[in-house]
Design a protein around this motif. Structure first.
Motif, PDB file in Angstrom:
ATOM      1  N   THR A 114      74.356 -39.919-165.025  1.00 57.02           N
ATOM      2  CA  THR A 114      75.825 -39.604-164.808  1.00 57.02           C
ATOM      3  C   THR A 114      76.283 -38.993-163.583  1.00 57.02           C
ATOM      4  OG1 THR A 114      75.910 -37.574-166.096  1.00 57.02           O
ATOM      5  CG2 THR A 114      76.246 -39.746-167.322  1.00 57.02           C
ATOM      6  N   ALA A 115      77.303 -39.082-163.050  1.00 58.20           N
ATOM      7  CA  ALA A 115      77.955 -38.512-161.787  1.00 58.20           C
ATOM      8  C   ALA A 115      79.443 -38.323-161.757  1.00 58.20           C
ATOM      9  CB  ALA A 115      77.340 -39.084-160.544  1.00 58.20           C
ATOM     10  N   CYS A 116      79.920 -37.478-161.092  1.00 57.12           N
ATOM     11  CA  CYS A 116      81.420 -37.374-161.002  1.00 57.12           C
ATOM     12  C   CYS A 116      81.721 -36.993-159.716  1.00 57.12           C
ATOM     13  CB  CYS A 116      81.968 -36.343-162.319  1.00 57.12           C
ATOM     14  SG  CYS A 116      81.919 -36.701-163.861  1.00 57.12           S
ATOM     15  N   PHE A 117      82.941 -37.579-159.409  1.00 55.28           N
ATOM     16  CA  PHE A 117      83.280 -37.333-158.180  1.00 55.28           C
ATOM     17  C   PHE A 117      84.763 -37.274-158.054  1.00 55.28           C
ATOM     18  CE2 PHE A 117      79.369 -38.404-156.016  1.00 55.28           C
ATOM     19  CZ  PHE A 117      78.842 -39.371-156.642  1.00 55.28           C
ATOM     20  N   LEU A 118      85.481 -36.537-157.121  1.00 50.85           N
ATOM     21  CA  LEU A 118      86.778 -36.471-156.812  1.00 50.85           C
ATOM     22  C   LEU A 118      87.191 -37.267-155.581  1.00 50.85           C
ATOM     23  CD1 LEU A 118      87.916 -32.721-157.659  1.00 50.85           C
ATOM     24  CD2 LEU A 118      88.515 -34.959-159.154  1.00 50.85           C
ATOM     25  N   LEU A 119      87.918 -38.231-155.692  1.00 50.85           N
ATOM     26  CA  LEU A 119      88.243 -39.084-154.560  1.00 50.85           C
ATOM     27  C   LEU A 119      89.699 -38.564-154.119  1.00 50.85           C
ATOM     28  CD1 LEU A 119      88.036 -41.549-152.570  1.00 50.85           C
ATOM     29  CD2 LEU A 119      88.840 -42.877-154.579  1.00 50.85           C
ATOM     30  N   ALA A 171      98.366 -39.841-149.385  1.00 54.98           N
ATOM     31  CA  ALA A 171      99.611 -39.909-150.336  1.00 54.98           C
ATOM     32  C   ALA A 171     100.418 -41.058-149.952  1.00 54.98           C
ATOM     33  CB  ALA A 171     100.557 -38.644-150.241  1.00 54.98           C
ATOM     34  N   THR A 172     100.445 -41.448-148.681  1.00 57.25           N
ATOM     35  CA  THR A 172     101.309 -42.705-148.506  1.00 57.25           C
ATOM     36  C   THR A 172     100.395 -43.999-148.471  1.00 57.25           C
ATOM     37  OG1 THR A 172     102.466 -41.291-146.936  1.00 57.25           O
ATOM     38  CG2 THR A 172     102.656 -43.653-146.697  1.00 57.25           C
ATOM     39  N   THR A 173      99.391 -44.012-147.711  1.00 59.60           N
ATOM     40  CA  THR A 173      98.691 -45.467-147.582  1.00 59.60           C
ATOM     41  C   THR A 173      97.581 -45.821-148.611  1.00 59.60           C
ATOM     42  OG1 THR A 173      96.929 -44.467-146.256  1.00 59.60           O
ATOM     43  CG2 THR A 173      98.733 -44.951-144.951  1.00 59.60           C
ATOM     44  N   LYS A 174      97.277 -44.486-149.525  1.00 60.03           N
ATOM     45  CA  LYS A 174      96.045 -44.407-150.645  1.00 60.03           C
ATOM     46  C   LYS A 174      94.696 -44.782-149.967  1.00 60.03           C
ATOM     47  CE  LYS A 174      99.316 -44.009-153.526  1.00 60.03           C
ATOM     48  NZ  LYS A 174      99.593 -42.657-153.898  1.00 60.03           N
ATOM     49  N   VAL A 175      94.705 -44.572-148.662  1.00 60.27           N
ATOM     50  CA  VAL A 175      93.375 -44.720-147.819  1.00 60.27           C
ATOM     51  C   VAL A 175      92.473 -43.536-148.423  1.00 60.27           C
ATOM     52  CG1 VAL A 175      92.273 -44.449-145.780  1.00 60.27           C
ATOM     53  CG2 VAL A 175      93.946 -46.034-146.027  1.00 60.27           C
ATOM     54  N   PRO A 176      91.287 -43.851-148.741  1.00 63.73           N
ATOM     55  CA  PRO A 176      90.383 -42.803-149.080  1.00 63.73           C
ATOM     56  C   PRO A 176      90.142 -41.813-147.863  1.00 63.73           C
ATOM     57  CG  PRO A 176      89.477 -44.738-149.832  1.00 63.73           C
ATOM     58  CD  PRO A 176      90.570 -44.950-149.317  1.00 63.73           C
ATOM     59  N   LEU A 177      90.226 -40.551-147.965  1.00 55.72           N
ATOM     60  CA  LEU A 177      89.942 -39.399-147.013  1.00 55.72           C
ATOM     61  C   LEU A 177      88.851 -38.692-147.187  1.00 55.72           C
ATOM     62  CD1 LEU A 177      93.629 -38.344-146.680  1.00 55.72           C
ATOM     63  CD2 LEU A 177      92.593 -40.048-145.411  1.00 55.72           C
ATOM     64  N   SER A 178      88.622 -38.221-148.513  1.00 55.33           N
ATOM     65  CA  SER A 178      87.573 -37.344-148.589  1.00 55.33           C
ATOM     66  C   SER A 178      87.043 -37.617-150.041  1.00 55.33           C
ATOM     67  CB  SER A 178      87.802 -35.845-148.585  1.00 55.33           C
ATOM     68  OG  SER A 178      88.503 -35.632-147.428  1.00 55.33           O
ATOM     69  N   VAL A 179      85.549 -37.349-150.229  1.00 54.68           N
ATOM     70  CA  VAL A 179      85.020 -37.397-151.589  1.00 54.68           C
ATOM     71  C   VAL A 179      84.127 -35.960-151.944  1.00 54.68           C
ATOM     72  CG1 VAL A 179      83.484 -38.652-153.054  1.00 54.68           C
ATOM     73  CG2 VAL A 179      84.875 -39.898-151.441  1.00 54.68           C
ATOM     74  N   MET A 180      84.476 -35.543-153.056  1.00 58.33           N
ATOM     75  CA  MET A 180      83.568 -34.449-153.449  1.00 58.33           C
ATOM     76  C   MET A 180      82.920 -34.406-154.760  1.00 58.33           C
ATOM     77  SD  MET A 180      84.929 -30.221-153.667  1.00 58.33           S
ATOM     78  CE  MET A 180      85.892 -30.734-155.126  1.00 58.33           C
ATOM     79  N   ALA A 181      81.781 -34.374-154.741  1.00 60.32           N
ATOM     80  CA  ALA A 181      80.781 -34.554-155.926  1.00 60.32           C
ATOM     81  C   ALA A 181      81.293 -33.279-157.007  1.00 60.32           C
ATOM     82  CB  ALA A 181      79.184 -34.666-155.794  1.00 60.32           C
ATOM     83  N   ILE A 182      81.117 -33.577-158.206  1.00 61.28           N
ATOM     84  CA  ILE A 182      81.119 -32.233-158.956  1.00 61.28           C
ATOM     85  C   ILE A 182      80.356 -32.293-160.347  1.00 61.28           C
ATOM     86  CG2 ILE A 182      83.702 -31.629-158.409  1.00 61.28           C
ATOM     87  CD1 ILE A 182      84.648 -32.919-160.763  1.00 61.28           C
TER      88      ILE A 182
END
Lengths: 252, 252
Positions: free
Chosen positions: A232-237, A241-252
């Motif tokens: 299992t793995a969890c990430f924050l994506l 706010a406007t384009t909904k394009v992914p900017l960063s990902v952080m594993a938690i």
């Protein structure tokens, strides 16, 4: 170890694609021994065909596009899980020093993150991630279950008010709405939770007077506590706010 | 400015033994501000209790403290800050106020930010431009036998900057090698103690790249060192969009 495995998520849409970059490395061994790369995509309880790519070499970085591997897979609503395995047939090769970076590329920007290595010590104290909401970005929680059993992910988040330096004290109020706290994730599935306004109801905004722009930012801690399965793995994506394009990902 | 003192609060009401706040770890960030970034440091602890490795229940103290240290590119101490936040809230610090006095090097005012905090706290650094925000991931550690690699995209609107930081008290050398096609040019860098250096990837390898309008190429950057102690490497990618929009991304 002769093989190394990572868990990641991939996004594929009309404007976004995912690249998997890997660097097979065996410490001080630099001879270009062949390395095979195995990719398995999973979602909705199903594991797609496992695709093995040959041609990679030790100490030579390389990469592959997700859509080249899984041509028919798109992720309009929820990312898919991706299992990445590097293997060497050489008996005395230890691939534990190998590296992998997953890149979610959209037009004009890319979010690159280090996926979760399977078998890393996940026990003991784990600190939560931080979800942020302001005029620049929103946050999603992506939870992967690459195992064969259903797992339960409990979201907790005692963090609520953004406090600056030592001023004041805020009563700790739950950030995660009761209805969102417990989530079951079926085997071979991916769960996406949008950290929306309901998570920030108890979070006071902090006005920031940066020299670039002034804005009000809210932040909460998100702490998923899953089973002890290392699949299992969890990430924050973090998305624009406007384009909904992914900017960063952080594993938690 | 004086350092904040460690705080040990009373045990939680449920009688669970309290974690000693002497379990401190240091999280490093390479941070850059001028000319176009605002930086915010978020910190959060988990909820009040957690299960330790031995299965015993433990509780967090009522507050946690952060000790921030800022060293400029030459390793000189610029600032030291202490802050205390209540457990259960998200601590927010605008870093700009602590980064004045940094030297300009390579077109950026940058520094090595070291945050000493309890093990149960996560610190996340966020960089904001006028139009976007990105999480600054912790830089990747590298030491002898354990290098780092990054995918690098060469195209007109993007610029990549590799940032190396040396959190040790000794000078260290590192090597940056570009893998593009069959060519692997490299250059060597020297890092002062507690210092940082940045290098524009396009400018360092300009003779191996076309960089004509419309040029697009994917390559990999490998960073290695022969130091037995870990140094840190991060890569900043700046994308110039239209109408003055600028997006940044880091590996996180």
């Amino acid at each position: 170890m002769q093989s190394i495995k990572w868990l990641a998520f991939a996004v594929k849409s009309a404007v976004t694609d995912t690249y998997v970059h890997f660097f097979p490395c065996a410490g001080n061994v630099s001879a270009p021994y062949p390395v095979s790369c195995k990719f398995t995509c999973f979602s909705d309880g199903h594991r797609s065909q496992t695709i093995t790519v040959e041609g990679a070499r030790l100490s030579q970085p390389d990469g592959i596009k997700f859509s080249d591997l899984f041509k028919d897979v798109t992720t309009p609503d929820c990312p898919v899980g991706l299992e990445i395995v590097l293997t060497s047939l050489q008996p005395r090769i230890d691939l534990s020093a190998s590296r992998c970076i997953v890149e979610i590329a959209s037009h004009g920007n890319s979010a690159r993150y280090v996926p979760q290595q399977v078998g890393e010590n996940l026990h003991g104290m784990r600190a939560p991630g931080i979800a942020v909401s302001d005029s620049l970005g929103t946050t999603e929680l992506i939870s992967l279950n690459g195992g064969a059993e259903k797992v339960s992910v409990n979201l907790s988040g005692g963090a609520c008010a953004a406090v600056q330096t030592t001023s004041g004290a805020s009563d700790a109020k739950p950030a995660v709405p009761e209805s969102q706290r417990a989530r079951n994730i079926d085997a071979l599935s991916v769960s996406k939770v949008s950290i929306d306004k309901s998570f920030f109801e108890n979070a006071a905004g902090v006005d920031q007077s940066g020299k670039i722009r002034e804005r009000c930012v809210q932040a909460v801690g998100i702490e998923p506590v899953a089973s002890e399965s290392d699949l299992t793995a969890c990430f924050l994506l973090y998305r624009d706010a406007t384009t909904k394009v992914p900017l960063s990902v952080m594993a938690i | 400015m004086s350092l904040a003192k460690q705080v040990c609060a009373d045990s939680a009401d449920n009688g669970a033994p309290e974690i000693k706040s002497s379990s401190l770890v240091t999280t490093h960030f390479w941070v850059a501000e001028y000319p176009y970034l605002d930086l915010t440091l978020f910190s959060v602890a988990g909820e009040s209790t957690f299960i330790q490795e031995d299965g015993a229940l433990a509780s967090f103290p009522e507050s946690f403290s952060l000790n921030l240290t800022v060293h400029d590119c030459d390793g000189l101490l610029v600032n030291q800050v202490g802050a205390i936040f209540p457990t259960g809230s998200v601590g927010t610090l605008e870093l700009g106020q602590f980064l004045s006095g940094l030297k300009l090097e390579g077109g950026l005012k940058h520094a090595l930010l070291s945050v000493e905090h309890p093990e149960f706290v996560r610190c996340v650094c966020r960089a904001q431009t006028q139009s976007a925000a990105a999480i600054i991931g912790e830089p990747l550690p590298l030491s002898i036998g354990k290098g780092a690699f990054f995918p690098v995209t060469f195209c007109g609107e993007r610029k990549s900057v590799v940032a190396l930081s040396n959190p040790t008290t000794q000078s260290v050398t590192a090597k940056c090698r570009l893998f593009q096609g069959k060519r692997t040019p490299e250059f060597t860098v020297s890092l002062p103690p507690l210092g940082s250096r940045i290098y524009g990837v396009e400018s360092e390898f300009s003779e191996y790249l076309s960089l004509d309008p419309g040029y697009f190429s994917q390559a990999y950057l490998r960073v290695t060192t022969k130091s037995s102690k870990s140094i840190l490497v991060q890569i900043l990618e700046v994308t110039e969009g239209g109408k003055g929009n600028r997006m940044v991304s880091f590996v996180s």
